[in-house]
Design a protein around this motif. Structure first.
Motif, PDB file in Angstrom:
ATOM      1  N   HIS A 236      29.354  35.385  46.890  1.00 28.32           N
ATOM      2  CA  HIS A 236      30.389  36.324  47.321  1.00 28.32           C
ATOM      3  C   HIS A 236      31.767  35.696  47.162  1.00 28.32           C
ATOM      4  O   HIS A 236      31.946  34.494  47.352  1.00 28.32           O
ATOM      5  CB  HIS A 236      30.170  36.726  48.776  1.00 28.32           C
ATOM      6  N   GLN A 237      32.734  36.524  46.818  1.00 30.22           N
ATOM      7  CA  GLN A 237      34.152  36.169  46.663  1.00 30.22           C
ATOM      8  C   GLN A 237      34.366  34.949  45.767  1.00 30.22           C
ATOM      9  O   GLN A 237      35.395  34.280  45.834  1.00 30.22           O
ATOM     10  CB  GLN A 237      34.841  35.993  48.021  1.00 30.22           C
ATOM     11  N   GLY A 238      33.398  34.646  44.920  1.00 30.50           N
ATOM     12  CA  GLY A 238      33.544  33.590  43.930  1.00 30.50           C
ATOM     13  C   GLY A 238      33.273  32.186  44.408  1.00 30.50           C
ATOM     14  O   GLY A 238      33.175  31.264  43.592  1.00 30.50           O
ATOM     15  N   ASP A 239      33.100  32.011  45.734  1.00 29.92           N
ATOM     16  CA  ASP A 239      32.979  30.638  46.239  1.00 29.92           C
ATOM     17  C   ASP A 239      32.049  30.472  47.432  1.00 29.92           C
ATOM     18  O   ASP A 239      31.951  29.393  48.014  1.00 29.92           O
ATOM     19  CB  ASP A 239      34.365  30.105  46.616  1.00 29.92           C
ATOM     20  N   THR A 240      31.328  31.541  47.806  1.00 32.65           N
ATOM     21  CA  THR A 240      30.488  31.482  49.006  1.00 32.65           C
ATOM     22  C   THR A 240      29.085  31.998  48.692  1.00 32.65           C
ATOM     23  O   THR A 240      28.908  33.181  48.382  1.00 32.65           O
ATOM     24  CB  THR A 240      31.107  32.321  50.146  1.00 32.65           C
TER      25      THR A 240
END
Length: 362
Positions: A236-240
């Protein structure tokens, strides 16, 4: 059961409908907002006809609306229902005189619609091959520069691994043939547009729920080439990484968002602004309708935002219209934005049942 609980919570926590309250809205200096029509219950996606008709999809008794401003005063003086009894017909797209309407598992077309607004034709099925799930089945649709109709297929859940049939963006010919995938790993996009100059497709995507007030963020994404994967449900959101589905995965394997829009803002309709009425700094900017949170301790979203770009680099992310929610009470929820030929911008509001027109005059 988990999805049903989420849906029940969403419905029970929605604000009660209220009339437009323009005196509560704030815009940057020189901008103004007025009611274009307050007779469009549950107004969602907006599409423009070749002759100036404003078409609005809705989830009000399966109705699709046609708004006309016959005297050019910036207000719709006639509101017609041109279709009814369809299943959640929130998405509308206009091409070659015809209006295409999304209705969960089906796409309909109303032929030569602007010639028959007072006696609209019966909707004709273009395809009935789309998934039937109504969870994330309310489809924003649009025709691309390639002449194809782009149709999202959201994940049928808050968080799950739905397989290749969902969580993606597809496209098809105008007659419903040759359906193909454009991008994957997309939880639920309810707004997309093509960037002038590059032709790249940009889209908003809603982040998952039940990870807390501030995680994960909604996303603004760019598709540089077909076939890219944007992470859902693994990252999610590119980093999570997702606490359940991210095990053994790496966020580096997926395309990160160009911009994190904020947690639970419910980013929906978006368009590039190419008009000349707004100040020059808005030329080429993205305008986004943020519908607003339903399950956050303190509400977020409930606003219209502008994203200024230089190429694909974000220069700023700033409010254009705020005040739909004040003191944790909302009277309006922006759902879509649509620039008009004169450079003004329409904003739909499904809570107040209205469409507004934003203008700029110093």
């Amino acid at each position: 059961m988990r999805l049903l609980l989420s849906l029940l919570l969403a419905v029970s926590s929605l604000p009660v409908a209220a009339a437009p309250q323009l005196d509560k809205l704030s815009l940057p200096k020189g901008f103004h907002i007025a009611v274009y029509s307050d007779q469009v219950p549950n107004a969602r996606e907006i599409a423009l006809g070749a002759k100036g008709t404003v078409f609005v999809g809705s989830n009000d008794a399966g109705k699709v609306y046609a708004l006309t401003d016959t005297n050019g005063d910036g207000h719709a003086d006639k509101v017609r229902v041109i279709a009814s009894g369809l299943e959640l017909p929130v998405g509308v797209a206009f091409k070659n005189g015809d209006l295409y309407v999304s209705a969960v598992s089906r796409i309909y077309v109303l032929r030569d619609i602007e010639q028959h607004l007072d006696n609209p034709p019966k909707p004709v099925v273009v395809t009935d091959k789309l998934p039937r799930e109504t969870a994330h089945g309310w489809r924003f649709i649009a025709f691309g520069p390639d002449g194809k109709l782009y149709v999202p297929i959201g994940a049928p859940c808050n968080i799950c691994d739905p397989g290749p049939a969902h969580a993606k963006l597809t496209r098809m010919n105008a007659d419903g043939t040759d359906i193909e995938d454009v991008a994957r790993g997309i939880r639920n996009t309810v707004g997309f547009d093509w960037q002038p100059g590059t032709g790249h497709l940009w889209f908003t995507d809603n982040g998952r729920d039940l990870m807390g007030d501030d995680m994960p963020s909604d996303e603004l994404n760019e598709i540089a080439r077909p076939g890219e994967h944007f992470g859902y449900p693994y990252c999610h959101q590119g980093d999570t990484l997702d606490p359940e589905f991210g095990k053994g995965k790496s966020c580096k394997d997926y395309v990160p968002p160009v911009l994190k829009l904020g947690a639970h803002v419910a980013s929906l309709g978006m368009r590039f602004y190419e008009g000349k009425q707004f100040p020059p700094s808005y030329r080429g900017a993205i305008i986004i309708a943020e519908h607003g949170s339903w399950n956050r301790t303190r509400k977020s979203g409930y606003r219209v935002m502008s994203v200024r770009l230089k190429g694909n680099k974000v220069l700023s992310y700033e409010p254009l219209v705020t005040g739909f929610e004040q003191n944790e009470s909302a009277w309006g929820r922006p759902a879509d934005v649509q620039p008009l030929p004169d450079g003004s911008v329409l904003v739909s509001d499904d809570l107040a049942g209205a469409v507004y027109r934003v203008t700029y005059k110093p």
